[in-house]
Design a protein around this motif. Structure first.
Motif, PDB file in Angstrom:
ATOM      1  N   LEU A  16      21.152  -9.331  -0.082  1.00  0.00           N
ATOM      2  CA  LEU A  16      19.788  -9.753  -0.384  1.00  0.00           C
ATOM      3  C   LEU A  16      19.255  -9.061  -1.625  1.00  0.00           C
ATOM      4  O   LEU A  16      18.531  -9.670  -2.426  1.00  0.00           O
ATOM      5  N   ASN A  17      19.623  -7.810  -1.816  1.00  0.00           N
ATOM      6  CA  ASN A  17      19.180  -7.059  -2.985  1.00  0.00           C
ATOM      7  C   ASN A  17      19.700  -7.705  -4.259  1.00  0.00           C
ATOM      8  O   ASN A  17      18.973  -7.827  -5.260  1.00  0.00           O
ATOM      9  N   THR A  18      20.965  -8.137  -4.234  1.00  0.00           N
ATOM     10  CA  THR A  18      21.552  -8.803  -5.402  1.00  0.00           C
ATOM     11  C   THR A  18      20.784 -10.079  -5.738  1.00  0.00           C
ATOM     12  O   THR A  18      20.489 -10.361  -6.908  1.00  0.00           O
ATOM     13  N   GLU A  50      11.485  -2.855 -11.695  1.00  0.00           N
ATOM     14  CA  GLU A  50      12.056  -1.688 -12.360  1.00  0.00           C
ATOM     15  C   GLU A  50      12.345  -0.541 -11.397  1.00  0.00           C
ATOM     16  O   GLU A  50      13.093   0.376 -11.723  1.00  0.00           O
ATOM     17  N   LYS A  51      11.744  -0.608 -10.215  1.00  0.00           N
ATOM     18  CA  LYS A  51      11.932   0.484  -9.255  1.00  0.00           C
ATOM     19  C   LYS A  51      11.939  -0.102  -7.857  1.00  0.00           C
ATOM     20  O   LYS A  51      11.172  -1.019  -7.551  1.00  0.00           O
ATOM     21  N   MET A  52      12.838   0.413  -7.017  1.00  0.00           N
ATOM     22  CA  MET A  52      12.896  -0.026  -5.633  1.00  0.00           C
ATOM     23  C   MET A  52      12.729   1.177  -4.716  1.00  0.00           C
ATOM     24  O   MET A  52      13.291   2.241  -4.965  1.00  0.00           O
ATOM     25  N   ILE A  53      11.939   1.008  -3.668  1.00  0.00           N
ATOM     26  CA  ILE A  53      11.770   2.054  -2.658  1.00  0.00           C
ATOM     27  C   ILE A  53      12.606   1.654  -1.455  1.00  0.00           C
ATOM     28  O   ILE A  53      12.353   0.625  -0.821  1.00  0.00           O
ATOM     29  N   GLU A 113       0.832  -1.209   0.000  1.00  0.00           N
ATOM     30  CA  GLU A 113       0.000   0.000   0.000  1.00  0.00           C
ATOM     31  C   GLU A 113       0.865   1.256   0.000  1.00  0.00           C
ATOM     32  O   GLU A 113       0.585   2.229  -0.707  1.00  0.00           O
ATOM     33  N   GLN A 114       1.933   1.223   0.789  1.00  0.00           N
ATOM     34  CA  GLN A 114       2.849   2.362   0.837  1.00  0.00           C
ATOM     35  C   GLN A 114       3.500   2.604  -0.523  1.00  0.00           C
ATOM     36  O   GLN A 114       3.611   3.756  -0.967  1.00  0.00           O
ATOM     37  N   ALA A 115       3.918   1.527  -1.186  1.00  0.00           N
ATOM     38  CA  ALA A 115       4.526   1.664  -2.509  1.00  0.00           C
ATOM     39  C   ALA A 115       3.532   2.241  -3.510  1.00  0.00           C
ATOM     40  O   ALA A 115       3.884   3.096  -4.338  1.00  0.00           O
ATOM     41  N   PHE A 116       2.294   1.780  -3.435  1.00  0.00           N
ATOM     42  CA  PHE A 116       1.255   2.284  -4.338  1.00  0.00           C
ATOM     43  C   PHE A 116       1.045   3.775  -4.140  1.00  0.00           C
ATOM     44  O   PHE A 116       0.965   4.543  -5.103  1.00  0.00           O
ATOM     45  N   ARG A 117       0.957   4.189  -2.887  1.00  0.00           N
ATOM     46  CA  ARG A 117       0.688   5.594  -2.594  1.00  0.00           C
ATOM     47  C   ARG A 117       1.869   6.491  -2.956  1.00  0.00           C
ATOM     48  O   ARG A 117       1.695   7.696  -3.185  1.00  0.00           O
ATOM     49  N   ASN A 160       7.254  -3.311 -14.959  1.00  0.00           N
ATOM     50  CA  ASN A 160       6.598  -2.291 -14.123  1.00  0.00           C
ATOM     51  C   ASN A 160       6.285  -2.777 -12.716  1.00  0.00           C
ATOM     52  O   ASN A 160       5.291  -2.376 -12.120  1.00  0.00           O
ATOM     53  N   TRP A 161       7.139  -3.633 -12.159  1.00  0.00           N
ATOM     54  CA  TRP A 161       7.008  -4.032 -10.769  1.00  0.00           C
ATOM     55  C   TRP A 161       7.826  -3.106  -9.891  1.00  0.00           C
ATOM     56  O   TRP A 161       8.873  -2.591 -10.290  1.00  0.00           O
ATOM     57  N   ILE A 162       7.344  -2.909  -8.670  1.00  0.00           N
ATOM     58  CA  ILE A 162       8.071  -2.123  -7.669  1.00  0.00           C
ATOM     59  C   ILE A 162       8.499  -3.053  -6.547  1.00  0.00           C
ATOM     60  O   ILE A 162       7.740  -3.940  -6.143  1.00  0.00           O
ATOM     61  N   GLY A 163       9.711  -2.854  -6.045  1.00  0.00           N
ATOM     62  CA  GLY A 163      10.198  -3.602  -4.902  1.00  0.00           C
ATOM     63  C   GLY A 163      10.258  -2.708  -3.678  1.00  0.00           C
ATOM     64  O   GLY A 163      10.663  -1.542  -3.770  1.00  0.00           O
ATOM     65  N   ILE A 164       9.829  -3.217  -2.539  1.00  0.00           N
ATOM     66  CA  ILE A 164       9.857  -2.446  -1.302  1.00  0.00           C
ATOM     67  C   ILE A 164      10.104  -3.388  -0.137  1.00  0.00           C
ATOM     68  O   ILE A 164       9.724  -4.559  -0.162  1.00  0.00           O
ATOM     69  N   GLY A 165      10.764  -2.882   0.890  1.00  0.00           N
ATOM     70  CA  GLY A 165      11.045  -3.682   2.075  1.00  0.00           C
ATOM     71  C   GLY A 165      12.525  -3.656   2.411  1.00  0.00           C
ATOM     72  O   GLY A 165      13.379  -3.380   1.561  1.00  0.00           O
ATOM     73  N   SER A 166      12.836  -3.977   3.657  1.00  0.00           N
ATOM     74  CA  SER A 166      14.203  -3.831   4.148  1.00  0.00           C
ATOM     75  C   SER A 166      15.198  -4.761   3.478  1.00  0.00           C
ATOM     76  O   SER A 166      16.411  -4.495   3.493  1.00  0.00           O
ATOM     77  N   ALA A 167      14.751  -5.858   2.856  1.00  0.00           N
ATOM     78  CA  ALA A 167      15.688  -6.743   2.163  1.00  0.00           C
ATOM     79  C   ALA A 167      16.349  -6.043   0.983  1.00  0.00           C
ATOM     80  O   ALA A 167      17.484  -6.365   0.615  1.00  0.00           O
TER      81      ALA A 167
END
Length: 285
Positions: A181-183, A193-196, A100-104, A168-175
């Motif tokens: 982990l990101n790799t 395509e985008k990470m928050i 929800e946060q990523a969407f907003r 058009n996917w977004i990635g979010i979260g502490s990993a």
């Protein structure tokens, strides 16, 4: 339809009241002091909103996965408040709140397409593991999100495939904030395509999801399994979402949380305080 929500699955203590489109929120960097700071922060939030817990339609909380202690604190506080005010509890997946946060935080690309429609949520679970989930925006679902990968715990090298995924996917979260982990996530899910970065779960997003569920349940008259779940559960039936096999919160811990709420007047009236005391054994399900 006023709703109170809390989220304590990370180092942040996050509280929110949503009422008639207005959101009043508290974001506190609590570290490991959630239980110490929560009661006064909740009381201050209700005072600012000029509302009491008895005015709420439902009590929502981020049920995890996340910090084992943190999700227990959120559940215990929600149960204590709900028992004292005779309200239902509405658990919301912490990963869905991050979606929800990523969407907003993302723009609309057209009237029918939003950049945040598809979200992969990955939380650092420590011990070289990830709490993973994937969601797609879907207004036909009461929460507003369809689960494509249900919340799970996995090793970076053994994460599930997301079949049929497009761009058009977004990635979010502490990993995503961890280089290792990101790799692994980028290699497994190249369509992101985008990470928050540096995103922590927020109670305001928990409240937004809970509100949609509550409205849907009321509009449907509570008919059907989805509507019944969206209307909340009895406080004694609320539970954190654990993905690791750990010991559940003790009766004493939950009773302590409920007692502190009553003693500090966070419930808004003496009758609510007495209700918590009467039903204290029910706090541990």
């Amino acid at each position: 339809m006023p709703i109170f929500a809390l989220e304590t699955s990370s180092e942040r203590l996050s509280l929110a009241i949503i009422d008639d489109g207005k959101v009043i929120a508290r974001e506190i960097d609590a570290g490991q002091r959630h239980s110490e700071l929560a009661v006064n922060a909740i009381a201050e939030l209700f005072a600012e909103a000029k509302l009491a817990v008895t005015d709420m339609d439902v009590i929502a909380f981020g049920q995890g996965p996340g910090s084992f202690v943190g999700v227990r604190i959120a559940c215990g506080l929600a149960q204590g408040l709900a028992l004292g005010a005779a309200k239902k509890v509405l658990p919301v997946q912490t990963q869905m709140a991050l979606a929800e946060q990523a969407f907003r935080a993302s723009p609309s690309l057209s009237p029918s397409v939003h950049e945040g429609d598809k979200v992969l949520v990955a939380i650092d679970a420590r011990m070289n593991e990830i709490y993973l989930a994937a969601y797609q925006r879907d207004k036909s679902v009461s929460s507003g999100w369809r689960s494509l990968i249900a919340p799970m715990l996995g090793k970076p090298q053994a994460l599930p495939e997301l079949t049929g995924a497009s761009l058009n996917w977004i990635g979010i979260g502490s990993a995503f904030d961890s280089p290792i982990l990101n790799t692994a996530l980028a290699a497994r899910y190249p369509f992101i395509e985008k990470m928050i970065s540096h995103a922590l779960p927020r109670a305001s997003d928990v409240a937004a999801i809970a509100l949609r569920q509550w409205v849907r349940a009321k509009n449907n008259g509570g008919v059907g399994a989805e509507s019944q779940a969206s209307a909340g559960v009895d406080a004694k039936a609320a539970a954190p979402l654990y993905l690791r096999n750990q010991v559940a919160q003790t009766i004493e811990e939950r009773l302590h949380a409920a007692a502190r709420l009553a003693a500090n007047g966070a419930l808004g009236d003496q009758a609510a305080h007495e209700k918590i005391k009467e039903n204290a054994p029910m706090v541990a399900s």
